[in-house]
Design an enzyme around this catalytic site. Structure first.
Site, mmCIF file in Angstrom:
data_model
loop_
_atom_site.group_PDB
_atom_site.id
_atom_site.type_symbol
_atom_site.label_atom_id
_atom_site.label_comp_id
_atom_site.label_asym_id
_atom_site.label_seq_id
_atom_site.Cartn_x
_atom_site.Cartn_y
_atom_site.Cartn_z
ATOM 1 N N GLY A 14 0.817 -1.219 0.000
ATOM 2 C CA GLY A 14 0.000 0.000 0.000
ATOM 3 C C GLY A 14 0.847 1.264 0.000
ATOM 4 O O GLY A 14 0.498 2.258 0.630
ATOM 5 N N ALA A 17 2.793 2.719 -5.288
ATOM 6 C CA ALA A 17 2.511 1.776 -6.370
ATOM 7 C C ALA A 17 1.191 1.054 -6.131
ATOM 8 O O ALA A 17 0.344 0.953 -7.027
ATOM 9 C CB ALA A 17 3.655 0.769 -6.504
ATOM 10 N N VAL A 49 9.894 7.967 0.663
ATOM 11 C CA VAL A 49 10.726 9.077 0.212
ATOM 12 C C VAL A 49 10.554 9.281 -1.280
ATOM 13 O O VAL A 49 11.299 8.774 -2.060
ATOM 14 C CB VAL A 49 12.233 8.852 0.454
ATOM 15 C CG1 VAL A 49 12.638 9.139 1.836
ATOM 16 C CG2 VAL A 49 12.662 7.471 0.002
ATOM 17 N N LYS A 80 6.278 22.005 -10.506
ATOM 18 C CA LYS A 80 7.654 21.793 -10.961
ATOM 19 C C LYS A 80 7.728 22.026 -12.475
ATOM 20 O O LYS A 80 6.968 21.426 -13.231
ATOM 21 C CB LYS A 80 8.063 20.341 -10.613
ATOM 22 C CG LYS A 80 9.389 19.921 -11.205
ATOM 23 C CD LYS A 80 9.759 18.499 -10.783
ATOM 24 C CE LYS A 80 10.952 17.992 -11.563
ATOM 25 N NZ LYS A 80 11.253 16.586 -11.307
ATOM 26 N N PRO A 98 14.440 21.768 -18.554
ATOM 27 C CA PRO A 98 13.031 22.142 -18.420
ATOM 28 C C PRO A 98 12.098 21.105 -19.043
ATOM 29 O O PRO A 98 12.504 20.350 -19.925
ATOM 30 C CB PRO A 98 12.955 23.445 -19.218
ATOM 31 C CG PRO A 98 13.999 23.297 -20.279
ATOM 32 C CD PRO A 98 15.071 22.379 -19.725
ATOM 33 N N LEU A 335 8.779 -0.303 -6.762
ATOM 34 C CA LEU A 335 10.095 -0.792 -6.354
ATOM 35 C C LEU A 335 10.205 -2.300 -6.525
ATOM 36 O O LEU A 335 11.304 -2.826 -6.712
ATOM 37 C CB LEU A 335 10.368 -0.385 -4.904
ATOM 38 C CG LEU A 335 10.350 1.136 -4.662
ATOM 39 C CD1 LEU A 335 10.448 1.440 -3.173
ATOM 40 C CD2 LEU A 335 11.473 1.824 -5.411
ATOM 41 N N ILE A 348 7.847 7.123 -10.116
ATOM 42 C CA ILE A 348 6.373 7.178 -10.101
ATOM 43 C C ILE A 348 5.858 7.037 -11.535
ATOM 44 O O ILE A 348 4.849 6.386 -11.797
ATOM 45 C CB ILE A 348 5.898 8.517 -9.481
ATOM 46 C CG1 ILE A 348 6.230 8.534 -7.980
ATOM 47 C CG2 ILE A 348 4.417 8.763 -9.740
ATOM 48 C CD1 ILE A 348 5.261 7.822 -7.090
HETATM 49 C C1 LIG Z 1 16.079 7.798 -1.979
HETATM 50 C C2 LIG Z 1 14.885 7.660 -2.865
HETATM 51 C C3 LIG Z 1 14.317 8.805 -3.431
HETATM 52 C C4 LIG Z 1 13.238 8.695 -4.292
HETATM 53 N N1 LIG Z 1 12.726 9.821 -4.889
HETATM 54 C C5 LIG Z 1 11.790 9.684 -5.852
HETATM 55 C C6 LIG Z 1 11.307 10.812 -6.549
HETATM 56 O O1 LIG Z 1 11.675 11.949 -6.276
HETATM 57 N N2 LIG Z 1 10.412 10.609 -7.535
HETATM 58 C C7 LIG Z 1 9.944 9.366 -7.879
HETATM 59 O O2 LIG Z 1 9.148 9.224 -8.805
HETATM 60 N N3 LIG Z 1 10.337 8.291 -7.167
HETATM 61 C C8 LIG Z 1 11.248 8.425 -6.191
HETATM 62 N N4 LIG Z 1 11.662 7.322 -5.508
HETATM 63 C C9 LIG Z 1 10.999 6.035 -5.749
HETATM 64 C C10 LIG Z 1 9.706 5.996 -4.945
HETATM 65 O O3 LIG Z 1 10.000 6.115 -3.578
HETATM 66 C C11 LIG Z 1 8.913 4.737 -5.188
HETATM 67 O O4 LIG Z 1 8.808 4.475 -6.563
HETATM 68 C C12 LIG Z 1 7.509 4.887 -4.667
HETATM 69 O O5 LIG Z 1 7.510 5.329 -3.349
HETATM 70 C C13 LIG Z 1 6.765 3.585 -4.780
HETATM 71 O O6 LIG Z 1 7.123 2.707 -3.772
HETATM 72 P P1 LIG Z 1 6.355 1.311 -3.693
HETATM 73 O O7 LIG Z 1 4.908 1.575 -3.518
HETATM 74 O O8 LIG Z 1 6.791 0.477 -4.819
HETATM 75 O O9 LIG Z 1 6.977 0.651 -2.393
HETATM 76 P P2 LIG Z 1 6.819 1.044 -0.849
HETATM 77 O O10 LIG Z 1 6.492 2.469 -0.677
HETATM 78 O O11 LIG Z 1 8.039 0.526 -0.176
HETATM 79 O O12 LIG Z 1 5.570 0.207 -0.366
HETATM 80 C C14 LIG Z 1 5.655 -1.168 -0.126
HETATM 81 C C15 LIG Z 1 4.354 -1.636 0.495
HETATM 82 O O13 LIG Z 1 4.383 -3.040 0.603
HETATM 83 C C16 LIG Z 1 3.905 -3.410 1.893
HETATM 84 N N5 LIG Z 1 4.445 -4.730 2.250
HETATM 85 C C17 LIG Z 1 5.715 -5.180 2.146
HETATM 86 N N6 LIG Z 1 5.802 -6.442 2.610
HETATM 87 C C18 LIG Z 1 4.549 -6.787 2.998
HETATM 88 C C19 LIG Z 1 3.976 -7.941 3.589
HETATM 89 N N7 LIG Z 1 4.709 -9.017 3.867
HETATM 90 N N8 LIG Z 1 2.667 -7.928 3.862
HETATM 91 C C20 LIG Z 1 1.886 -6.854 3.601
HETATM 92 N N9 LIG Z 1 2.364 -5.742 3.054
HETATM 93 C C21 LIG Z 1 3.679 -5.702 2.764
HETATM 94 C C22 LIG Z 1 4.381 -2.278 2.788
HETATM 95 O O14 LIG Z 1 3.658 -2.241 3.968
HETATM 96 C C23 LIG Z 1 4.091 -1.080 1.894
HETATM 97 O O15 LIG Z 1 2.738 -0.731 2.015
HETATM 98 C C24 LIG Z 1 12.699 7.412 -4.589
HETATM 99 C C25 LIG Z 1 13.234 6.282 -3.970
HETATM 100 C C26 LIG Z 1 14.319 6.387 -3.129
HETATM 101 C C27 LIG Z 1 14.889 5.159 -2.498
#
Ligand SMILES: Cc1cc2nc3c(=O)[nH]c(=O)nc-3n(C[C@H](O)[C@H](O)[C@H](O)COP(=O)(O)OP(=O)(O)OC[C@H]3O[C@@H](n4cnc5c(N)ncnc54)[C@H](O)[C@@H]3O)c2cc1C
Length: 505
Positions: A14, A17, A49, A80, A98, A335, A348
């Site tokens: 959640g 993504a 983050v 932006k 830009p 991710l 994103i």
């Molecule tokens: C340093 C850094 C800077 C970034 N800056 C940018 C930016 O400026 N712009 C951009 O587009 N992207 C950026 N990103 C990428 C961005 O953070 C991710 O693409 C975005 O937050 C999506 O994350 P996610 O939803 O894939 O994973 P997460 O946010 O990690 O969510 C994972 C989810 O899975 C759940 N989960 C995991 N294991 C289990 C389990 N066993 N049971 C139930 N639930 C579980 C967690 O609870 C959580 O809800 C950055 C990343 C990093 C590391």
């Protein structure tokens, strides 16, 4: 509906993504009688983050039918217009990448071709001066495009800076209001169908089992379904993009927000500054082979423009991508599907693209191989092109020091090599298929890094040089005039989408 139609989708995760997927599927599959369930664990949490985006995010918001000002208020966003690169090509240097178009063509000759001809002859100004977005950003201004044909105000192109956790929370409300069922809990076990190894169900810590036809893995870096369960494999890309750590820290609100992301090169990586309405996001991305965590932290904290609100949050990552983003009945997004460092704010967007492609190739329970293969091919291609664009930023700087020297010696990918050679010969840039970054982006980053072509497109010689000069002068003058007529970024926010109630502004 057929007897083979998908009946249920299970999303694990959640973060942005998971909720982007849930909101989109709820909106676009609403008449298909598909149950959508999202499992997330507050105990595990999200990476939390992410703050900078690129223009297609506005399409994501619009196609969901979300009111732009409302979401901006809720997620405390600012606008932006691009990214400013400070000290990147060499210390003391500055260039801007830009969004949006720059100038306009003269008959069959593109702006880039005639600008380059004049630039090589010392008769044109810096590229930035012909970009509405770059000039507005430099002057701290912003407005949305308005109907003003034949002016650059018509085509203002923008994205957002936002708090990704608030973005996910907003989409959660949106998705739940459209029938998505959220389950709080930790997935502890994933069951596979013995006959074909497809995912059958996930079982939570409390013993509840959730079955599904299609599983979407949004579980973050670990890739709970796609990797830990299906063992899909990960292609490590750190030989091209060696940064592998980051420290992120919010700092106090620091006055009127700039309408751009600031990236400043550091000894072994770079630092970001992203203004939100209520605070500033900061981070330092670096390569652990060339810098210790303590040093990286010291550099980050020493270069904040306002007081930190927390201790820096350390993050580790391995740049790369899942060998198949879609494997059997599991599609990985975010991710879980891979990660490229956030220099050009693309993660994103890649989630958005993954969702759009999933809708394009939405399966039935036969999970046709042709559809899956095509999805994976497109994902690999688009991911690869973003990788090349990022790599371009590292291989041509003139900065000194072991990290930057290492980067200069990284072998280019074939695609990037070709792009640079084509540019060097006559300044030509081609955008292939669905590659993300437009010609203008490549142009700004190449010129910004002092990659100067040997020649220009011969077609530019078909134009009268005096007419070109007059045209260039005119574009610059019109852009300056338009920028002067725009409100400041802060004024625009105050008027349209401020988190502070209007009476208090
Ligand atoms: C340093 C850094 C800077 C970034 N800056 C940018 C930016 O400026 N712009 C951009 O587009 N992207 C950026 N990103 C990428 C961005 O953070 C991710 O693409 C975005 O937050 C999506 O994350 P996610 O939803 O894939 O994973 P997460 O946010 O990690 O969510 C994972 C989810 O899975 C759940 N989960 C995991 N294991 C289990 C389990 N066993 N049971 C139930 N639930 C579980 C967690 O609870 C959580 O809800 C950055 C990343 C990093 C590391």
């Amino acid at each position: 509906m057929t007897e083979k139609s998908i009946r249920s989708v299970v999303i694990v995760g959640g973060g942005p993504a998971g909720w982007m997927a849930a909101a989109s599927l709820a909106r676009f599959l609403e008449n298909m009688n598909i149950r959508i369930r999202l499992v997330e664990s507050e105990q595990i949490g999200t990476v939390g983050v992410c703050e900078a985006t690129i223009p297609p995010i506005m399409d994501f918001i619009r196609v969901l039918g979300i009111d732009e000002n409302e979401i901006i208020r809720e997620i405390k966003a600012t606008f932006k217009l691009g990214i400013a690169y400070r000290d990147w090509t060499r210390p003391g240097d500055y260039f801007f990448h830009p969004f949006g178009p720059t100038g306009f063509g003269m008959g069959p000759v593109s702006f880039n071709a005639y600008w380059l001809k004049m630039f090589l002859e010392g008769k044109a100004a810096r590229l930035e001066e012909y970009s509405m977005q770059a000039v507005a950003a430099e002057q701290g201004r912003f407005m949305r495009p308005v109907h003003a044909p034949s002016t650059p105000l018509n085509k203002i192109t923008y994205a957002l800076h936002f708090d990704a956790s608030l973005f996910a929370r907003y989409l959660r409300k949106f998705a739940q209001a459209r029938g998505v069922v959220r389950t709080e809990g930790k997935v502890q076990h994933v069951a596979l169908r013995p006959e074909d190894g497809f995912i059958e169900s996930v079982t939570l810590e409390n013993g509840e089992t959730i079955e599904g036809d299609l599983f979407i893995d949004c579980s973050g870096f670990r890739g709970l379904l796609i990797e830990e369960t299906l063992k899909t494999g990960y292609e490590d890309l750190t030989h091209w993009l060696p940064c592998d750590r980051a420290l992120a820290v919010p700092s106090e609100h620091a006055g009127p927000p700039p309408s751009y992301t600031l990236v400043t090169a550091r000894e072994a990586g770079w630092q970001w500054r992203i203004p939100l309405q209520h605070r500033v996001g900061n981070g330092h991305v670096y390569c652990s082979g060339f810098m210790s965590d303590d040093k990286a932290r010291e550099i980050l904290l020493a270069n904040l423009e306002s007081k930190p609100l927390n201790d820096p949050l350390p993050l580790r990552f391995t740049t790369g991508r899942r060998k198949k983003a879609w494997n059997k009945n599991c599609v990985a997004l975010g991710l879980a599907s891979g990660f490229l460092e956030p220099l050009e704010s693309t993660s994103i967007h890649l989630i958005h693209r993954g969702i759009a492609m999933l809708l394009k190739f939405f399966p039935d329970r036969n999970f046709e191989k042709a559809d899956i293969d095509r999805y994976n091919k497109i994902f690999e291609f688009e991911f690869g092109r973003v990788r090349d664009f990022l790599l371009l930023h590292y291989t041509h700087t003139e900065r000194e020091g072991p990290f930057w020297e290492h980067c200069r010696n990284i072998q280019l990918t074939d695609g990037l090599q070709e792009k640079i050679e084509l540019f060097r010969s006559h300044g030509r840039i081609l955008r292939e298929d669905t590659e993300l970054f437009p010609v203008q982006s490549w142009l700004f980053v190449m010129i910004g890094q002092n990659i100067v072509p040997h020649g220009y497109d011969p077609l530019a010689d078909s134009l009268d040089p005096q007419k070109i000069k007059a045209n260039l002068d005119d574009i610059r003058a019109v852009i300056r005039k338009c920028a002067a007529a725009m409100p400041s970024h802060q004024e625009f926010i105050d008027k349209n989408c401020s988190i502070t109630p209007p009476s208090l502004v």
